[in-house]
Design a protein around this motif. Structure first.
Motif, PDB file in Angstrom:
ATOM      1  N   TYR A 173       0.875  -1.185   0.000  1.00  0.00           N
ATOM      2  CA  TYR A 173       0.000   0.000   0.000  1.00  0.00           C
ATOM      3  C   TYR A 173       0.906   1.226   0.000  1.00  0.00           C
ATOM      4  O   TYR A 173       1.750   1.383   0.879  1.00  0.00           O
ATOM      5  CB  TYR A 173      -0.883  -0.037   1.248  1.00  0.00           C
ATOM      6  CG  TYR A 173      -1.526   1.270   1.627  1.00  0.00           C
ATOM      7  CD1 TYR A 173      -2.395   1.928   0.744  1.00  0.00           C
ATOM      8  CD2 TYR A 173      -1.295   1.859   2.877  1.00  0.00           C
ATOM      9  CE1 TYR A 173      -3.004   3.129   1.114  1.00  0.00           C
ATOM     10  CE2 TYR A 173      -1.900   3.043   3.245  1.00  0.00           C
ATOM     11  CZ  TYR A 173      -2.750   3.683   2.359  1.00  0.00           C
ATOM     12  OH  TYR A 173      -3.337   4.874   2.723  1.00  0.00           O
ATOM     13  N   ARG A 174       0.776   2.055  -1.036  1.00  0.00           N
ATOM     14  CA  ARG A 174       1.617   3.243  -1.135  1.00  0.00           C
ATOM     15  C   ARG A 174       0.737   4.437  -1.475  1.00  0.00           C
ATOM     16  O   ARG A 174      -0.315   4.295  -2.115  1.00  0.00           O
ATOM     17  CB  ARG A 174       2.695   3.085  -2.223  1.00  0.00           C
ATOM     18  CG  ARG A 174       3.767   2.054  -1.900  1.00  0.00           C
ATOM     19  CD  ARG A 174       4.724   2.521  -0.814  1.00  0.00           C
ATOM     20  NE  ARG A 174       5.728   1.507  -0.480  1.00  0.00           N
ATOM     21  CZ  ARG A 174       5.527   0.528   0.414  1.00  0.00           C
ATOM     22  NH1 ARG A 174       4.379   0.449   1.045  1.00  0.00           N
ATOM     23  NH2 ARG A 174       6.478  -0.354   0.655  1.00  0.00           N
ATOM     24  N   THR A 175       1.198   5.625  -1.064  1.00  0.00           N
ATOM     25  CA  THR A 175       0.415   6.854  -1.286  1.00  0.00           C
ATOM     26  C   THR A 175       1.332   7.972  -1.756  1.00  0.00           C
ATOM     27  O   THR A 175       2.553   7.927  -1.539  1.00  0.00           O
ATOM     28  CB  THR A 175      -0.243   7.338   0.028  1.00  0.00           C
ATOM     29  OG1 THR A 175       0.790   7.772   0.926  1.00  0.00           O
ATOM     30  CG2 THR A 175      -1.048   6.226   0.682  1.00  0.00           C
ATOM     31  N   GLY A 207       3.822  -1.012  11.579  1.00  0.00           N
ATOM     32  CA  GLY A 207       5.179  -1.298  11.122  1.00  0.00           C
ATOM     33  C   GLY A 207       5.805  -2.478  11.790  1.00  0.00           C
ATOM     34  O   GLY A 207       6.922  -2.877  11.448  1.00  0.00           O
ATOM     35  N   TYR A 209       1.580  -5.324   7.701  1.00  0.00           N
ATOM     36  CA  TYR A 209       1.317  -3.883   7.775  1.00  0.00           C
ATOM     37  C   TYR A 209       1.463  -3.212   6.409  1.00  0.00           C
ATOM     38  O   TYR A 209       2.445  -3.411   5.717  1.00  0.00           O
ATOM     39  CB  TYR A 209       2.291  -3.250   8.767  1.00  0.00           C
ATOM     40  CG  TYR A 209       2.217  -1.743   8.852  1.00  0.00           C
ATOM     41  CD1 TYR A 209       1.177  -1.113   9.533  1.00  0.00           C
ATOM     42  CD2 TYR A 209       3.193  -0.948   8.248  1.00  0.00           C
ATOM     43  CE1 TYR A 209       1.121   0.267   9.612  1.00  0.00           C
ATOM     44  CE2 TYR A 209       3.140   0.431   8.319  1.00  0.00           C
ATOM     45  CZ  TYR A 209       2.097   1.036   9.011  1.00  0.00           C
ATOM     46  OH  TYR A 209       2.039   2.412   9.080  1.00  0.00           O
ATOM     47  N   HIS A 210       0.476  -2.462   6.026  1.00  0.00           N
ATOM     48  CA  HIS A 210       0.472  -1.713   4.765  1.00  0.00           C
ATOM     49  C   HIS A 210       0.711  -2.621   3.557  1.00  0.00           C
ATOM     50  O   HIS A 210       1.452  -2.262   2.636  1.00  0.00           O
ATOM     51  CB  HIS A 210       1.480  -0.560   4.814  1.00  0.00           C
ATOM     52  CG  HIS A 210       0.912   0.648   5.497  1.00  0.00           C
ATOM     53  ND1 HIS A 210       1.490   1.890   5.448  1.00  0.00           N
ATOM     54  CD2 HIS A 210      -0.214   0.815   6.240  1.00  0.00           C
ATOM     55  CE1 HIS A 210       0.762   2.751   6.145  1.00  0.00           C
ATOM     56  NE2 HIS A 210      -0.279   2.129   6.639  1.00  0.00           N
TER      57      HIS A 210
END
Lengths: 459, 459, 459
Positions: free
Chosen positions: A121-123, A314, A319-320
Motif C-alpha cells: 500500500y503506497r500513497t 510497522g 502492515y500496509h
C-alpha cells in the motif's frame, strides 16, 4: 458497567467486513461513503472542508476519486487490475492514459520483495505522481514490450470529509477518541479502530449518564486531525483525556503508546488496565511518529492523548500490504480491545476523591457487616483489602485510581469497595464533604476543641 | 567538527614516549622540564609557587630533586639502581649515604609480591622518609650482609610548578580540563592524560570560534589543584563544566566518574557520548577518592567536574608499577579517548534552546524538501526522526541536548537536523525569538485574537 | 554502644519460655499476669480501661476469662481438653454447658486439614460465639454420638489492660515501640516481640543518656492500640519514629514493612541496618493489613511507624497454630533481632548534621595523624573513606545518616570517623556552628572580603 456481550466481537467484525472492499483515501467518495455507513450506527455529523482551506501550515488538497485503473500487456490482458484490489493503484495517482515500454513503466511499480505474494500500500498525497502496486511475483512475470497504462482518476477541487460524533456528558470537559478512516482495503489498519470506536460510542450512549462529554473523530490521517485542530483550536482546551485507536483487531497483545506528557491520567489508566488484563502487554514512550497523536501532541497543543493498539504500525509483516485483510482481524481481539477501552472509560468516569469519615484508627467494619467475624486467618480477600486501602488512603490526597494503583488491585475492585463504604457512610465525596464542613463552620453551635478539619472529618 | 585524523593516536603516543623516561615528582626539575616540553606543543604559562606558601590547609613543600641513587652489595655490585628505573627510589626520599646490614635496610624496601617482576611506585611527600622500590625477585635474591645505600637527592626551599593553557572563547564562562603531571615513568597514569589534553587544546585552538573559554591545567596531583584553587578562588565561579583526564591510553573501555553533583550537564554529556560510542562503558558515581576531582568537588567549591578514564586507577594490575609502561598505552586507545573528549566538547559548544516556529501541528516538511515524498513505508530514517523530535520538543523548555537524550539519538544527528530546520526557518534560537517577540509586542499593529505568545511562536 | 552480650538470646528465650503456657486474650487475667511479669523486668505502668469505654469507632469489650473447657464423648473420655492446650478453645468463647450430637457440634470445630497434627488458633472477639480448635486427626477420630460440651468461661464487664514503659530522654520527642501481647500459647507471635522489646528497654535504660524519650507499649492487638491512641491523641504529636515488633524469634531472615509514609527516617534507618547485616533481608511496602501499624498509620495519625519481623505473619506454615511453639523460636534469632533494634536506635540517637570546618579542598589529614603516610597504594580502608565522605558531604545539607547512605558504609563506621574528625576540630555540630557564626556576625571586627557564610565556615 457490564462487560461487552459475547457477540460484540462478531458485530464489530461484521462492520469491518462490510467496510473492507471500499477504496478510501484522505478525500473522496470512498471516505464519504464510509462516514455515511458509520452514521447509520451512531449519530455522526459529517464536515466537508473545501479544497484550498488553509489549516495551520497545510492546505486542504484537491479531492481524489478513482473509477478504474489497469495495465494491459501487448496481448490485451490486464496484468494489473484495480478491480481486483484497490491497493493496486498508488493512492492519489493522477490520471494516466498512455502506452509505454516496460522500462518506462517500471519506476512506477512498487512491490514487497520479501513477501512476493503481497501487494504493498503506497500513497502520494502531497506530490503529484502516479503508480501501481503489485505482487513481486507479478512484477517478475512481466515481459518486455509495450503496456497500456490507464488510471481513470480525478484530482480536482472538492472537499475533505470527516465525521464527528459527540456523546454529551454532565460537564463540557471532553474525552477525545480519534481514529483514521482513510485507508483503502486494509482491515486492521484501520477498520478495526473504526469498529471499536463505533462500539465504544454506542456503549457510552447506552450509559444512564456520563461525567465527561465524549467526542469521536473519524478522520483522514494527518491532514484530518490538522484540519480538525485548526477549526477547533479553542475547543481543545476542554479535552481532559484522549485516545487514538488503531490496529485493534490482530491477534497480538495490546500496546499503549504514551502521550507526550507521559504521566497523564489517560497514560496511567491505560497502563493500569493493560497490567491487570495481560501478562504481555507493552507500554511505550511517546515518539513523534505514528498516528494522529503526532498532531494532538504537537507542542502548541500538548494534549493528553495516547494511542491504543495491538501490534503497532510497522511491527507486523502484513502492515500496509494486502495481507492486512479480513483473516488478520479476529472478533475476539476486537472484543478484547473494546473491553479495554470500556475499562479505561470506567476509570475516567469514576475516579473521584473520597474522604474517610473515620480517619483516626480503623473503623470497626465487623459491626457494619463488611468484615468476616472469625479472627485468626492469615489471608484477606481482595475485597476486604480494598476496604482497608480505601480507608487508609482516603485522606483527601488520593482518588480511587491512586488507591487502586498503590493497592495493586484492579480499579473495579476498588470501585465496588468504595460503593460498599459509601453505603455505610464511611466514605463521602470530598466535595460534598467540603460543603458539609463549610456549613458546620457557619453554624453557631460549632465549638469543639478539635480543629474544624478534624471535627468535619470525624463526623 | 571533523573527526581526529587517523594519525592523531600516533602523535599522542609519540609525546607519551618522549616524556616517559623522565623522573617527575610534585616539584622539581623533571616536572619543570615536562611543562617546558608541553609548552612547545601549546601556549603554556608556567607558574612557580614558592615553598612555604600557604594554600588553604596545606603548605607548598620543599622542592625535591634527585641525581642518582643505588644500593650496592658487599661485592660492590649495584643491586638496586635508579639509573635503570626512576621508580626504584621512593619518590621524595631524603638524601642518604650509609652502609647498613640487610635487616636494617629491609623496612625501607617495597615490592609487589603478587607480581614478582614489577617495581612498585611509592611516594612519601609529606612525611620525611627514604626507601627503595624493587621487584620481589630482586628482594628474594638479596643476601645477608652489609649494603651501601646512596640517595643523592635534595629537599630544599624552591617552588612548585604547574602549567596553564587558556584557549579563549566568546564568553568568559569556562570549561576546566585538568590532568596530573607529576608521576615519573608511568605511561598510562598519566602521560596518556597529558597527551590527550594537549591534543584537545590544539583541536580547540583550531576551531573558528568557541562559545566557552577552555582552561587546561597541567599540575602535580592534590597539592597542585589545591594550589591552583587557592590562587584562583574567584575565578572558579566562571567554571561551567570540567573534566579531569587520566589513564586514557590503556586497552580497556571508557569509564566516567560523575561530579559530586551527579546530574550536571558535563555528567549527562559524557554519559551520552559513552552510551552512543561503546557497549561496555562504565558510569560511576562520585566518590571522594581518586584524582584532583576530589579538590574541585570539595564542598566549598562543588564544581561540576567529572573524571574521564579508561580502566580506573587501582583496577588494572599494572597500576602504580613499572608495568604501566609504553606497552600498556596504545595509539588507538588514545585516539578514541580524544574523539570522546571532542564529542563532549561538541555538545557543550552547541547545546542551545531553539523554538519551533510552527508549534501547532507538524509543519509540512515535504514542501520544504525535508521529507521523502512517498507515503506508506513503516520505517523512518534517523535524520527524519530527528526532525520530528526537534519540532515536537522545541517548545522553549528543551535544549538540543535534552532532545537528543529523549529521542535516544546521537547529539550529532540532532545537531545536523537542527541546522536543516534553521535553514528553512522552522527553528529560531530562543533568545532571538524573545527579541523578535518583544519587537512585535511594541508594534502598534499587533492585534491578533491569539495571545501574544502564540502569535509570536506561530510567526 | 556495645553489642548484646552472648547470653542476651538465652535471657530472652527464658522469658518466652516462662510466658508461653499462659492463656492470654485481649482482656482478662492471662494478659494481666503477663504484664505483671514484664513489670518485674522493666518499670511498667499498667492501665485498666473499663468495659464500655468508647475509643474512636470502637468500644472496649467485656472482659473474658476462662477456667476450663472440654468435650467428652459418650464413654466419658475428654476428646478435646483445654488443659492440654489453651488453643483448643475458640478465644472469647461464651460459656457453654450442653450435650449435643456430633452433627450439631461439628460447625463449632476448627482444624488445619493441611497439617493434621496442628491445632489452629481462632478468635471471635467482637461477635458472640463459641467453638473448639483441634487437630484434623482428632476430628477424623470422632465417632457419631452425643458429646458433652463444656466451656467454663465468663464474659462480663471488667477492663482492658495494657502496659506502658517510658525510658526518658533529653527531649520529649518520642520513639514508640509497640508489641501485641494478647496471644495465648504462641511463641513467635508474639512472645518473641515482647522479649525483644523488654531487652531493648533494658538496654536503653542502661545508656548514660538518650536524645529521645522511648515509649514501650505492651498491648492487646488492634483494640489495644486503638485504646492507647484514643487516650493519647495529643501525645502522638511528639512521636518522631516508631516500630511495631512481632515475630522476631524464628530462623527466617529479617523483614521490614515500611510505614505508610515509606520514606521516613525509621524506614531508611531499618533498611540501612538490614542491608548492612544480611544478604537476604526483605523490605516491603506498607499495606493496611498486619499488626498495630495499621492503627498508627491510619490517615488521621499517619505516624512514621514501621514493623520489624523475621518471617512475616501468615508466611510461615506454623503461623497461628500450635506449631508456633518453643521449638520455632531460637535464642540466636532473638539476639540477632535485638542487635538490629539496637543498631536502629544507634542511628536515631546519633544522626546529626555536622559542618566541615575546612570546606575548600581537603584538609591535610596526614599532619593530624588521621591518614597513612605512604602514598601510591590503590586501596583505601573503610575508615579513611569514611573520613573523606564526611569532609566532602558535611556542607550543612547532610546528616551522618545521609552520608552513611551515600557512602555505602555502615552508620557505625561513619559515626566513629565523625568522632575522629571532631577530635581534631574538623567537624562541628551544625547548630553550634550556627551559634558561633551568629556571634561573629555581631562582632565589630568582622570585616572579611568573603561572605559571612564563608568566613564562618572556614573558621
Amino acid at each position: 458497567m457490564t462487560m461487552p456481550s459475547s457477540n460484540a466481537g462478531e458485530a464489530m467484525y461484521d462492520l469491518v467486513e462490510e467496510l473492507f472492499p471500499v477504496c478510501r483515501s484522505i478525500t473522496g467518495e470512498g471516505l464519504r461513503w464510509t462516514l455515511r455507513r458509520i452514521g447509520e450506527e451512531i449519530p455522526l455529523v459529517v464536515h466537508e472542508i473545501p479544497t484550498g482551506t488553509e489549516v495551520f501550515d497545510w492546505v486542504v488538497p484537491e479531492e481524489w476519486n478513482i473509477r478504474d485503473a489497469y495495465v494491459r500487456n501487448a496481448r490485451g490482458e490486464k496484468v494489473i487490475d484495480f478491480a481486483r484490489s484497490n491497493l493496486h493503484v498508488l493512492n492519489y495517482s493522477v490520471p494516466v492514459r498512455r502506452t509505454m515500454p516496460l522500462e518506462e513503466l517500471r519506476p512506477h511499480l512498487h512491490t514487497v520483495p520479501e513477501h512476493p505474494d503481497w501487494i504493498p500500500y503506497r500513497t502520494s498525497y502531497y506530490r503529484e505522481s502516479w503508480g501501481f502496486c503489485l505482487t513481486h511475483n507479478q512484477l517478475e512475470g512481466l515481459e518486455d514490450g509495450d503496456y497500456e497504462v490507464r488510471i481513470d482518476s480525478t484530482l480536482e477541487p472538492g472537499s475533505l470529509s470527516y465525521g464527528e460524533c459527540v456523546v454529551p456528558g454532565e460537564t463540557d470537559e471532553e474525552v477525545l477518541i480519534s481514529c483514521h478512516s482513510c485507508h483503502p482495503s486494509l482491515a486492521n489498519d484501520n477498520l478495526s479502530g473504526i469498529a471499536v470506536a463505533v462500539a465504544l460510542a454506542k456503549h457510552l450512549g447506552d450509559l444512564e449518564s456520563r461525567r465527561y462529554t465524549y467526542r469521536f473523530l473519524f478522520i483522514p490521517g494527518t491532514i484530518g486531525s490538522i484540519t480538525w485542530l485548526a477549526r477547533n483550536r479553542e475547543a481543545t482546551q476542554r479535552i481532559r483525556h484522549g485516545l487514538v485507536l488503531s490496529c485493534l483487531g490482530d491477534a497480538g497483545s495490546s500496546t499503549y503508546k504514551r502521550s507526550r506528557r507521559g504521566d497523564a491520567l489517560i497514560d496511567r489508566a491505560v497502563e493500569h488496565v493493560l497490567r491487570h488484563s495481560d501478562e504481555d502487554s507493552e507500554i511505550e514512550d511517546f515518539i513523534p511518529y505514528g498516528y494522529d497523536e503526532r498532531q494532538y501532541c504537537s507542542p502548541g497543543f500538548d494534549l493528553p492523548v495516547g494511542c491504543l493498539m495491538r501490534t503497532p504500525n510497522g511491527r507486523y509483516p502484513q502492515y500496509h500490504t494486502s495481507a492486512d485483510d479480513l483473516d488478520l482481524v479476529r472478533p475476539d481481539a476486537l472484543a478484547d480491545s473494546l473491553a479495554k477501552c470500556r475499562a479505561v472509560v470506567e476509570i475516567l468516569e469514576n475516579d473521584e476523591v473520597f474522604l474517610n469519615q473515620n480517619q483516626y484508627c480503623e473503623p470497626q467494619l465487623g459491626k457494619r457487616g463488611l468484615y468476616r467475624g472469625m479472627g485468626g486467618n492469615a489471608e484477606l480477600p481482595g475485597f476486604e483489602m480494598a476496604l482497608l486501602w480505601l480507608l487508609n488512603l482516603s485522606d483527601g490526597r488520593n482518588g480511587l485510581f491512586d488507591i487502586a494503583e498503590r493497592a495493586g488491585l484492579p480499579f473495579r475492585v476498588i470501585l465496588q469497595a468504595a460503593e460498599a463504604l459509601r453505603s455505610v457512610d464511611l466514605l463521602h465525596p470530598a466535595e460534598r464533604e467540603a460543603t458539609v464542613r463549610a456549613e458546620r463552620l457557619d453554624s453557631p453551635v460549632h465549638g469543639s476543641d478539635d480543629s474544624a478539619v478534624c471535627s468535619a472529618i470525624m463526623g
